[in-house]
Design a protein around this motif. Structure first.
Motif, short mmCIF file in Angstrom:
data_model
loop_
_atom_site.label_atom_id
_atom_site.label_comp_id
_atom_site.label_asym_id
_atom_site.label_seq_id
_atom_site.Cartn_x
_atom_site.Cartn_y
_atom_site.Cartn_z
N HIS A 44 35.54 48.21 21.92
CA HIS A 44 36.22 49.51 21.79
C HIS A 44 36.44 49.82 20.31
CE1 HIS A 44 39.03 52.76 22.33
NE2 HIS A 44 38.90 52.69 23.64
N ASP A 45 36.08 51.05 19.92
CA ASP A 45 36.16 51.42 18.50
C ASP A 45 37.56 51.26 17.90
OD1 ASP A 45 33.56 51.93 18.13
OD2 ASP A 45 33.69 54.11 18.43
N LYS A 100 40.28 46.65 16.16
CA LYS A 100 39.73 46.43 14.82
C LYS A 100 39.43 44.97 14.50
CE LYS A 100 40.08 50.82 14.06
NZ LYS A 100 38.86 51.63 14.12
#
Ligand code: NAP
Length: 454
Positions: A196-197, A200
């Motif tokens: 998932h973008d 992080k």
């Protein structure tokens, strides 16, 4: 794996939880990112006030929280309470030390001003194991949130009540609602989260296969990872050592947490001059351990975590014996309900046996006899792992040589390897990479931004 609480004392399922759906996971990640946008703008003072409240809740509720850990994974209640109190310590430590660890770091250059600035990254996924179900999480979460990151927890499937209790504590302490979220998901659902973008970075404490999987997925999408994996720590005893102390500490170092600790002393490497004496005293100490109900005050050793752990450890001992090792005492499953195993000692394990290079994740000490320190250090290093190591000696030259030559993330002299919020913690070789705790732990998930003003 089903997400459920199964009491290792009885082997019975106590409670089952429904895994979060993909839609729920996606929404939780978005909310975690929104919480990050808020938390990164909070002052250290405001974050610290919440983190101190987390610490106070842990201190105040240690007994009840400890009971959940004991129920879910079988550690003694006394050690579970101590674990929760250690979590209170790490929260207080970072509440006080975060700002100093992350303050701008000025450097003389040709610019009028240049400095390092530590900036948070965003939501970090923490994949955590059951063996210290509170500590493993808080040693990640306290620095992560103090740095302004948010945390998403994928806890081991057998400790969901611990996982939910942790989420609740951060909420009650006043952090933004989604600053720390538990995702009730299986290992196979982790990939979606990692890709998932808005996620992080990731940290994983656990086994090599799980670590390799998370690191390779993150590698394919260029996200940083920190891995805390297994260990097979050496515990070297030399003739000048205080033998009573070495045996007492060694017994604790091998058997605490029912023998299920990454930094447990797993390989006892003993000088030939004192080998028989050390062996006899270790046998006495192991045989004196009281095995039983982990809720009882006088129990030293509770059950192993589950049936697979009991079977795996038994199979490793059987293979060691088939390959030429001998059992000195114990090292057998106990014929009763639940997953009880008698702590044991095994000697003469040849390096031709696969077990020689494996981690024994339960209360079995491997005993090796060596003629000198060089041989002891070579043996200590003859392992795929490099987490911690300990040496007992009064000889200054031996201390120095051990510190310089043992391949491990930590070397403890005349005490057992342990973690402390003020000291960096982590491994080399197949024990992982990166460091938790201390300044390194809070900087691990920061963008170290270089700022230069002409
Ligand atoms: P494990 O099976 O690797 O489980 C650890 C976590 O990883 C769990 O949350 C597990 O979820 C998850 N997981 C398992 N396979 C995965 C995959 N393919 N992808 C993503 N997540 C996955 O470890 P364990 O056997 O329970 O724990 C014991 C190991 O942890 C030992 O080797 C021990 O030495 C190590 N450990 C290391 C440290 C350290 O600080 N270095 C500390 C404690 C323990 P599920 O429960 O849902 O499978």
């Amino acid at each position: 794996m089903a997400i459920q609480t199964r009491n290792p004392v009885t082997g019975k399922v106590v409670r089952t939880f429904k895994a979060h759906t993909d839609t729920e996971i996606g929404a939780a990640i978005v909310r975690s990112y929104q919480a990050f946008l808020e938390l990164r703008n909070w002052s250290f003072e405001k974050r610290a006030a919440c983190m101190v409240r987390v610490s106070d809740i842990l201190e105040g509720e240690a007994e009840a929280l400890g009971r959940i850990a004991t129920l879910e994974m079988g550690k003694t209640h006394g050690s579970a309470i101590a674990e929760v109190k250690k979590c209170a310590w790490v929260c207080r430590y970072y509440a006080e030390a975060a700002e100093a660890h992350l303050s701008d770091d000025h450097i003389e250059t040709r610019a009028s001003k240049a400095f390092r600035k530590y900036m948070p990254l965003g939501p970090v996924l923490a994949v955590m194991p059951w063996n210290y179900p509170f500590w493993q999480v808080f040693r990640f979460a306290a620095p992560a949130l103090m740095a302004g990151n948010t945390g998403l927890l994928k806890h081991a499937s057998n400790v969901p009540q611990c996982a939910l209790a942790i989420e609740d504590i951060f909420k009650r302490a006043g952090f933004p609602d989604d600053a720390f979220r538990t995702l009730l998901i299986s290992g196979s659902q982790v990939e979606k989260v990692l890709r998932h973008d808005l996620v992080k970075a990731a940290t994983l404490t656990g086994s090599e296969p799980a670590g390799a999987s998370v690191a390779s997925i993150c590698g394919s999408v260029i996200k940083p990872t920190l891995l805390e994996l297994g260990g097979s720590d050496a515990f070297i005893v030399m003739p000048s050592a205080d033998l009573d102390e070495a045996v007492k500490v060694g017994t604790t170092a091998r058997t605490q947490n029912n023998g299920q600790s990454c930094i447990a002393a797993k390989r006892f490497i003993v000088h030939t001059d004192i080998y028989d004496k050390v062996k006899a005293r270790l046998v006495e100490a192991f045989e004196a351990l009281k095995i039983g109900d982990p809720m009882a005050d006088d129990t030293d050793i509770g059950p192993l975590v589950n049936e697979a752990a009991l079977k795996d450890l038994t199979a490793q001992v059987d293979m060691a014996v088939a390959d030429g090792a001998s059992v000195v005492t114990g090292a057998v499953a106990i014929d009763s309900e639940g997953y009880f195993f008698r702590p044991g000692i095994v000697e003469n394990l040849p390096n031709g046996s696969p077990v020689y290079y494996q981690e024994l994740f339960g209360p079995v000490a491997l005993l090796f006899k060596v003629d000198d320190l060089d041989t002891a250090i070579d043996l200590a290093n003859d392992s795929p792992f490099g987490l911690g190591a300990a040496i007992f000696t009064q000889d200054e030259d031996e201390k120095e040589r051990a510190i310089n030559r043992i391949e491990a993330g930590a070397t403890f002299v005349n005490s057992m390897t342990s973690s402390d919020p003020r000291l960096p913690f982590g491994g080399i070789k197949r024990s992982g990479y990166g460091r938790e705790l201390a300044a390194e732990g809070i900087r691990a998930f920061c963008n170290v931004k270089t700022v230069s003003i002409a």
